[in-house]
Design a protein around this motif. Structure first.
Motif, PDB file in Angstrom:
ATOM      1  N   VAL A  17       0.949  -1.115   0.020  1.00  0.00           N
ATOM      2  CA  VAL A  17       0.267   0.088   0.154  1.00  0.00           C
ATOM      3  C   VAL A  17       0.778   1.313   0.033  1.00  0.00           C
ATOM      4  N   ASP A  18       0.205   2.287  -0.424  1.00  0.00           N
ATOM      5  CA  ASP A  18       1.154   3.554  -0.397  1.00  0.00           C
ATOM      6  C   ASP A  18       0.690   4.168   0.938  1.00  0.00           C
ATOM      7  N   ILE A  19       1.426   4.656   1.676  1.00  0.00           N
ATOM      8  CA  ILE A  19       1.221   5.466   2.976  1.00  0.00           C
ATOM      9  C   ILE A  19       2.137   6.685   2.955  1.00  0.00           C
ATOM     10  N   GLY A  21       3.095   8.364   0.550  1.00  0.00           N
ATOM     11  CA  GLY A  21       4.008   8.462  -0.453  1.00  0.00           C
ATOM     12  C   GLY A  21       5.087   7.375  -0.300  1.00  0.00           C
ATOM     13  N   TYR A  22       5.035   6.598   0.756  1.00  0.00           N
ATOM     14  CA  TYR A  22       5.973   5.650   0.688  1.00  0.00           C
ATOM     15  C   TYR A  22       5.295   4.043   0.400  1.00  0.00           C
ATOM     16  N   LYS A  23       5.836   3.220  -0.157  1.00  0.00           N
ATOM     17  CA  LYS A  23       5.453   1.926  -0.587  1.00  0.00           C
ATOM     18  C   LYS A  23       5.785   1.221   0.769  1.00  0.00           C
ATOM     19  N   THR A  24       4.571   0.708   1.039  1.00  0.00           N
ATOM     20  CA  THR A  24       4.796  -0.226   2.501  1.00  0.00           C
ATOM     21  C   THR A  24       4.055  -1.513   2.221  1.00  0.00           C
ATOM     22  N   ASP A  25       5.207  -2.296   2.239  1.00  0.00           N
ATOM     23  CA  ASP A  25       4.972  -3.835   2.056  1.00  0.00           C
ATOM     24  C   ASP A  25       4.430  -4.592   3.503  1.00  0.00           C
ATOM     25  N   VAL A  26       3.226  -5.334   3.485  1.00  0.00           N
ATOM     26  CA  VAL A  26       2.665  -5.661   4.676  1.00  0.00           C
ATOM     27  C   VAL A  26       2.596  -7.421   4.457  1.00  0.00           C
ATOM     28  N   VAL A  27       2.829  -8.019   5.236  1.00  0.00           N
ATOM     29  CA  VAL A  27       2.527  -9.645   5.300  1.00  0.00           C
ATOM     30  C   VAL A  27       1.864  -9.907   6.575  1.00  0.00           C
ATOM     31  N   ILE A  28       0.816 -10.805   6.585  1.00  0.00           N
ATOM     32  CA  ILE A  28       0.101 -11.027   7.596  1.00  0.00           C
ATOM     33  C   ILE A  28       0.119 -12.712   7.706  1.00  0.00           C
ATOM     34  N   CYS A  29       0.396 -13.233   8.773  1.00  0.00           N
ATOM     35  CA  CYS A  29       0.476 -14.574   8.859  1.00  0.00           C
ATOM     36  C   CYS A  29      -0.334 -15.080  10.110  1.00  0.00           C
ATOM     37  N   ASN A  30      -1.333 -16.079   9.882  1.00  0.00           N
ATOM     38  CA  ASN A  30      -1.971 -16.382  10.860  1.00  0.00           C
ATOM     39  C   ASN A  30      -1.416 -18.050  11.418  1.00  0.00           C
ATOM     40  N   LEU A  36       1.281 -12.761  13.095  1.00  0.00           N
ATOM     41  CA  LEU A  36       2.595 -12.078  12.559  1.00  0.00           C
ATOM     42  C   LEU A  36       2.194 -11.187  11.620  1.00  0.00           C
ATOM     43  N   VAL A  37       2.399  -9.812  11.916  1.00  0.00           N
ATOM     44  CA  VAL A  37       2.375  -8.795  10.976  1.00  0.00           C
ATOM     45  C   VAL A  37       3.623  -8.152  10.999  1.00  0.00           C
ATOM     46  N   ILE A  38       3.968  -7.863   9.562  1.00  0.00           N
ATOM     47  CA  ILE A  38       5.088  -7.372   9.179  1.00  0.00           C
ATOM     48  C   ILE A  38       4.947  -6.206   8.353  1.00  0.00           C
ATOM     49  N   ALA A  39       5.220  -4.981   8.812  1.00  0.00           N
ATOM     50  CA  ALA A  39       4.863  -3.829   7.818  1.00  0.00           C
ATOM     51  C   ALA A  39       6.059  -3.078   7.676  1.00  0.00           C
ATOM     52  N   THR A  40       6.851  -2.963   6.457  1.00  0.00           N
ATOM     53  CA  THR A  40       8.206  -2.285   6.161  1.00  0.00           C
ATOM     54  C   THR A  40       8.119  -1.249   5.016  1.00  0.00           C
ATOM     55  N   GLN A  41       8.806  -0.168   5.231  1.00  0.00           N
ATOM     56  CA  GLN A  41       9.085   0.680   4.124  1.00  0.00           C
ATOM     57  C   GLN A  41      10.544   0.817   3.850  1.00  0.00           C
ATOM     58  N   ILE A  42      11.100   0.115   4.616  1.00  0.00           N
ATOM     59  CA  ILE A  42      12.784   0.037   4.515  1.00  0.00           C
ATOM     60  C   ILE A  42      13.266  -1.232   3.846  1.00  0.00           C
ATOM     61  N   GLY A  43      12.429  -2.330   3.588  1.00  0.00           N
ATOM     62  CA  GLY A  43      12.596  -3.331   2.875  1.00  0.00           C
ATOM     63  C   GLY A  43      13.420  -4.442   4.043  1.00  0.00           C
ATOM     64  N   SER A  44      13.163  -4.400   5.319  1.00  0.00           N
ATOM     65  CA  SER A  44      13.519  -5.333   6.118  1.00  0.00           C
ATOM     66  C   SER A  44      12.885  -4.933   7.541  1.00  0.00           C
ATOM     67  N   THR A 109       0.722   7.642   9.521  1.00  0.00           N
ATOM     68  CA  THR A 109       1.534   6.250   8.920  1.00  0.00           C
ATOM     69  C   THR A 109       1.066   5.259   9.643  1.00  0.00           C
ATOM     70  N   LEU A 110       1.001   5.192  10.924  1.00  0.00           N
ATOM     71  CA  LEU A 110       0.451   4.241  11.896  1.00  0.00           C
ATOM     72  C   LEU A 110      -1.113   3.766  11.718  1.00  0.00           C
ATOM     73  N   LYS A 111      -1.906   4.870  11.213  1.00  0.00           N
ATOM     74  CA  LYS A 111      -3.149   4.684  11.275  1.00  0.00           C
ATOM     75  C   LYS A 111      -3.408   3.877   9.934  1.00  0.00           C
ATOM     76  N   GLY A 112      -2.639   4.416   8.867  1.00  0.00           N
ATOM     77  CA  GLY A 112      -2.658   3.808   7.641  1.00  0.00           C
ATOM     78  C   GLY A 112      -2.430   2.183   7.727  1.00  0.00           C
ATOM     79  N   ILE A 113      -1.496   1.718   8.529  1.00  0.00           N
ATOM     80  CA  ILE A 113      -0.974   0.503   8.814  1.00  0.00           C
ATOM     81  C   ILE A 113      -2.091  -0.291   9.348  1.00  0.00           C
ATOM     82  N   VAL A 114      -2.720   0.317  10.421  1.00  0.00           N
ATOM     83  CA  VAL A 114      -3.910  -0.585  11.029  1.00  0.00           C
ATOM     84  C   VAL A 114      -5.145  -0.715  10.187  1.00  0.00           C
TER      85      VAL A 114
END
Length: 123
Positions: A17-19, A21-30, A36-44, A109-114
């Protein structure tokens, strides 16, 4: 575009998602015992937090959030984890492990992630 995959041994979703202006990659694992939720704009991975609903006698739920690795002086990261575990607790009692690797730690940004995680939830 969100995708749900069952091929990986753990049900998961990954999307971008774009938050602000930053591309934010999100992974959600059940996993069986955690989300597990990973949200990154830095690639790590970034700061890693653990959040859970406390079991108690009170009518009002209480939540526990702790930093496992990373920045311990970022109250907005703790607030993000707390908001996510509150959403999760409405549909599951599993605790949350959250990794936030962000360029921007603003409230917006944090609201966008939630919002992105709850729209693509696995609980």
């Amino acid at each position: 575009m969100s995708s749900l995959s069952q091929q990986f041994p753990v049900p998961h979703r990954n999307f971008s998602v774009d938050i602000k202006g930053y591309k934010t990659d999100v992974v959600i694992c059940n996993y069986d015992d955690h989300f597990l939720v990973i949200a990154t704009q830095i690639g790590s991975m970034g700061t890693i937090l653990h959040a859970r609903k406390e079991e108690g006698m009170s009518d009002q739920p209480t939540f526990s959030v702790s930093v496992i690795f990373g920045k311990r002086d970022e109250p907005m990261l703790v607030a993000c984890a707390r908001q996510l575990v509150e959403h999760i607790s409405s549909g599951s009692s599993k605790p949350l492990v959250l990794s936030l690797g962000l360029k921007d730690h603003s409230m917006e940004t944090l609201k966008g992630i939630v919002s992105a995680v709850t729209e693509n939830r696995l609980w």
